[in-house]
Design a protein around this motif. Structure first.
Motif, short mmCIF file in Angstrom:
data_model
loop_
_atom_site.label_atom_id
_atom_site.label_comp_id
_atom_site.label_asym_id
_atom_site.label_seq_id
_atom_site.Cartn_x
_atom_site.Cartn_y
_atom_site.Cartn_z
N GLN A 92 0.84 -1.19 0.00
CA GLN A 92 0.00 0.00 0.00
C GLN A 92 0.87 1.24 0.00
O GLN A 92 1.74 1.39 0.84
N PRO A 93 0.72 2.15 -0.90
CA PRO A 93 1.54 3.35 -0.90
C PRO A 93 1.22 4.24 0.30
O PRO A 93 0.07 4.31 0.72
N TYR A 94 2.24 4.90 0.88
CA TYR A 94 2.04 5.76 2.03
C TYR A 94 1.54 7.11 1.55
O TYR A 94 2.09 7.67 0.62
N SER A 95 0.48 7.60 2.22
CA SER A 95 -0.15 8.81 1.72
C SER A 95 0.52 10.09 2.25
O SER A 95 0.29 11.16 1.72
N GLY A 96 1.35 10.03 3.36
CA GLY A 96 1.98 11.21 3.94
C GLY A 96 3.23 11.64 3.20
O GLY A 96 3.56 11.08 2.17
N THR A 97 3.93 12.66 3.79
CA THR A 97 5.16 13.15 3.16
C THR A 97 6.31 12.21 3.51
O THR A 97 6.16 11.32 4.34
N PHE A 98 7.44 12.44 2.91
CA PHE A 98 8.61 11.59 3.13
C PHE A 98 9.06 11.69 4.59
O PHE A 98 9.36 10.69 5.23
N VAL A 99 9.07 12.92 5.13
CA VAL A 99 9.53 13.14 6.51
C VAL A 99 8.62 12.43 7.51
O VAL A 99 9.08 11.78 8.45
N ALA A 101 6.80 9.82 6.90
CA ALA A 101 7.03 8.37 6.79
C ALA A 101 8.28 7.98 7.54
O ALA A 101 8.31 6.97 8.26
N LEU A 102 9.32 8.79 7.44
CA LEU A 102 10.58 8.51 8.12
C LEU A 102 10.39 8.56 9.64
O LEU A 102 10.87 7.70 10.37
N THR A 103 9.64 9.54 10.07
CA THR A 103 9.39 9.70 11.49
C THR A 103 8.62 8.51 12.04
O THR A 103 8.93 7.98 13.11
N ALA A 104 7.61 8.07 11.26
CA ALA A 104 6.80 6.94 11.70
C ALA A 104 7.64 5.69 11.85
O ALA A 104 7.44 4.90 12.77
N ASN A 105 8.56 5.50 10.97
CA ASN A 105 9.39 4.30 11.00
C ASN A 105 10.47 4.36 12.08
O ASN A 105 10.90 3.34 12.56
#
Lengths: 124, 199
Positions: A92-99, A101-105
């Protein structure tokens, strides 16, 4: 002046041309008579139908091959479509920004450098 | 027209007997045309078979039976072109064989009236064959259809799908090319005829 005087040489040449034209016409007429329509052989019709049937048979073979190829192509398309739809469900593609997504991970790794705590440290 | 429109329409509907009757009506004429177009008696029947096979498979496309004859001529011309293209090199060698064979037959002839006529016909055939061999296949086929088969410009228009003026120009140029080569070829043939007579 269109009708200029013709020299004896030109006049002779023109006469020769007319003679050759007439000779060619006669030759073609004689040729037509010298080449009568040939008689067809007794096997003409049987050979013709054999040829038609042979052509029909090869057309059927090609037709069957073409149908088989179309069926195979349709089946391959269906399988590919299925595979593509399955793989797209799992990623599933992530709908948020790159930052984001990085923060979530990497939330746990970023925890010690939280901005609030750094400012608290500075105040101290 | 050698056949009725109804017969063509029956053949278009798949009636094999009607198709047989059409072939029977036209086959001799088509064989004659092909023999004069390709100049190879031994292959005439094969080319004619190809013409009638093409006719069988494309008959249903014929919308107006009125143009049946020009259309059949078109199939004949196309099949002859295909044959000439395929066997251009083979044709040259076999034509010389044929010529030799004819010379041998003429040598064997001993002067009867029929044999003299045969000899004269052979001479005419050789002369015209040589003349037509000196121009392109397109010129040769066009001239044969017009001058030997006796087709009108109107019929040629329907076969070639070009207008009358364009056809006239092509015919004029083709004739000029043949006339240009005529002096040499007829001279050579007259010489060879004299040699035959001496033999």
């Amino acid at each position: 002046m269109s009708d200029r005087f013709m020299s004896p040489y030109e006049s002779q040449e023109s006469q020769n041309q007319t003679d050759r034209e007439r000779q060619l016409d006669e030759l073609f007429r004689a040729y037509a008579l010298a080449c009568p329509d040939p008689e067809p052989s007794v096997n003409f019709m049987p050979k013709l139908w054999a040829g038609i049937e042979a052509r029909e048979a090869s057309r059927n073979v090609f037709g069957r091959m073409a149908k088989a190829l179309v069926t195979a192509a349709l089946a391959a398309s269906a399988i590919l479509a299925l595979l593509v739809s399955m793989s797209s469900n799992s990623d599933q593609p992530y709908s948020g920004t790159f930052v984001q997504a990085l923060t979530a991970n990497h939330v746990s790794q970023l925890e010690p450098f939280h901005v609030d705590r750094i400012s608290e440290m500075e105040n101290q | 027209m050698l056949v009725e429109f109804e017969l063509i329409q029956s053949a278009q509907r798949g009636d094999a007997a009607a198709f047989n009757r059409i072939v029977s009506a036209y086959r001799r004429r088509i064989l004659g045309t092909i023999s004069r177009l390709i100049g190879r008696p031994e292959d005439v029947e094969d080319v004619a078979q190809e013409v009638f096979i093409r006719l069988y498979y494309s008959l249903e496309q014929l919308r107006t039976p009125e143009v049946f004859e020009p259309w059949l001529y078109r199939l004949t011309v196309n099949a002859s072109y295909d044959y000439l293209r395929k066997s251009r090199r083979r044709q040259e060698s076999r034509m010389s064989d044929l010529s030799e064979q004819q010379v041998m037959m003429a040598d064997a002839a001993a002067g009867s009236r029929a044999q003299i006529e045969d000899h004269e016909r052979r001479r005419v055939r050789d002369t015209v064959a040589d003349l037509l061999a000196s121009v392109s296949e397109e010129d040769r086929i066009l001239l044969t259809l017009k001058e030997v088969e006796g087709l009108s410009l109107k019929e040629l228009e329907q076969i070639y799908h070009v207008n009358e003026n364009a056809l006239k120009v092509r015919l004029f140029r083709a004739r000029q090319r043949v006339l240009k080569n005529m002096k040499g070829v007829t001279g050579n043939t007259a010489q060879s005829a004299q040699t035959d007579e001496v033999k």
